[in-house]
Design an enzyme around this catalytic site. Structure first.
Site, mmCIF file in Angstrom:
data_model
loop_
_atom_site.group_PDB
_atom_site.id
_atom_site.type_symbol
_atom_site.label_atom_id
_atom_site.label_comp_id
_atom_site.label_asym_id
_atom_site.label_seq_id
_atom_site.Cartn_x
_atom_site.Cartn_y
_atom_site.Cartn_z
ATOM 1 N N HIS A 32 4.820 -9.600 -3.169
ATOM 2 C CA HIS A 32 5.291 -8.242 -3.641
ATOM 3 C C HIS A 32 6.332 -7.977 -2.628
ATOM 4 O O HIS A 32 6.313 -7.825 -1.575
ATOM 5 C CB HIS A 32 4.342 -7.221 -3.663
ATOM 6 C CG HIS A 32 4.730 -6.038 -4.478
ATOM 7 N ND1 HIS A 32 4.867 -6.125 -5.821
ATOM 8 C CD2 HIS A 32 5.367 -5.028 -4.019
ATOM 9 C CE1 HIS A 32 5.320 -5.030 -6.048
ATOM 10 N NE2 HIS A 32 5.509 -4.038 -5.158
ATOM 11 N N MET A 136 2.614 3.404 -9.931
ATOM 12 C CA MET A 136 2.772 3.828 -8.327
ATOM 13 C C MET A 136 1.543 4.943 -8.140
ATOM 14 O O MET A 136 1.702 5.873 -8.832
ATOM 15 C CB MET A 136 4.042 4.512 -8.129
ATOM 16 C CG MET A 136 5.149 3.274 -8.310
ATOM 17 S SD MET A 136 5.059 1.807 -7.289
ATOM 18 C CE MET A 136 5.029 2.851 -5.452
#
Length: 215
Positions: A32, A136
């Site tokens: 990521h 998120m």
């Protein structure tokens, strides 16, 4: 098995290629990459040159999270640098549907990221174009933040909608992920986890990744 995508934002930048190779050997599913432009979020991190310089260190997929004001200006550069999946925000200055179409046109997979304050309803007309939904669980821009537990409801809502509508998107949770919050996220419906500090700051990186994958 829970998909584990370590965020190199928490790695040692002085030996970035070695850090990427380490998580590859340790059993990570992907890498990521948090890209910040100093405008959409306060910090500045990686550019395409950095991505291309570490691409040879692993064959793992690169998930590039574009926390930038104008993703349309950058997607081609990051695709050319070796990104396999490009994640963009509906809160940025662009037409989300057109941007996802552009990413697909580059032969890359697509992702949508939702800030904590952005409801799932904001992307219901475009989520069917995404391979990934990145929920998120912190406010984007800084590593090491505390997990926002209220986001568990959004994860449940997203998983219910995706399953009901038969949408291909997989849910990845990003921010404040520990074994405890990771377990809560998976129980709420997440398919995978972005873990930065909990992986790279662990004395046993392979052990940390293994424990996350078994959640």
């Amino acid at each position: 098995m829970t998909k584990i995508s370590p965020s190199i934002l928490s790695s040692d930048f002085g030996k970035l290629r070695d850090e990427v190779a380490l998580i590859d050997r340790a059993g990570a599913d992907s890498v990521h990459i948090d890209v910040m432009d100093g405008h959409f979020v306060p910090n500045i991190t990686f550019g395409p040159v950095v991505i291309s310089s570490v691409r040879a260190a692993t064959k793992l997929p690169f998930e590039t999270h574009l926390m930038v004001d104008n993703p349309d200006r950058l997607i081609s550069d990051f695709a050319d640098a070796g990104s396999d999946l490009l994640i963009v925000h509906p809160e940025a200055k662009h037409d989300l549907k057109k941007t996802l179409t552009s990413i697909e046109g580059l032969g890359k997979k697509t992702g949508i990221a939702l800030n904590p304050e952005t409801p799932l309803e904001a992307i219901l007309k475009t989520i069917d174009r995404a391979d990934m939904l990145l929920v998120m669980t912190v406010h984007p821009g800084f590593g090491g933040q505390k997990f926002i537990t209220e986001m568990l409801g959004k994860i449940r809502q997203a998983r219910s909608y995706i399953d009901r509508e038969g949408i291909r998107a997989r849910i990845l949770v990003d921010g404040g992920v520990t074994l405890e919050t990771g377990r809560l996220s998976v129980d709420a419906g997440a398919h995978g986890l972005v873990a930065g500090t909990s992986v790279f700051r662990s004395p046993d990186v392979a052990g940390a990744i293994r424990k996350f994958s078994l959640l």
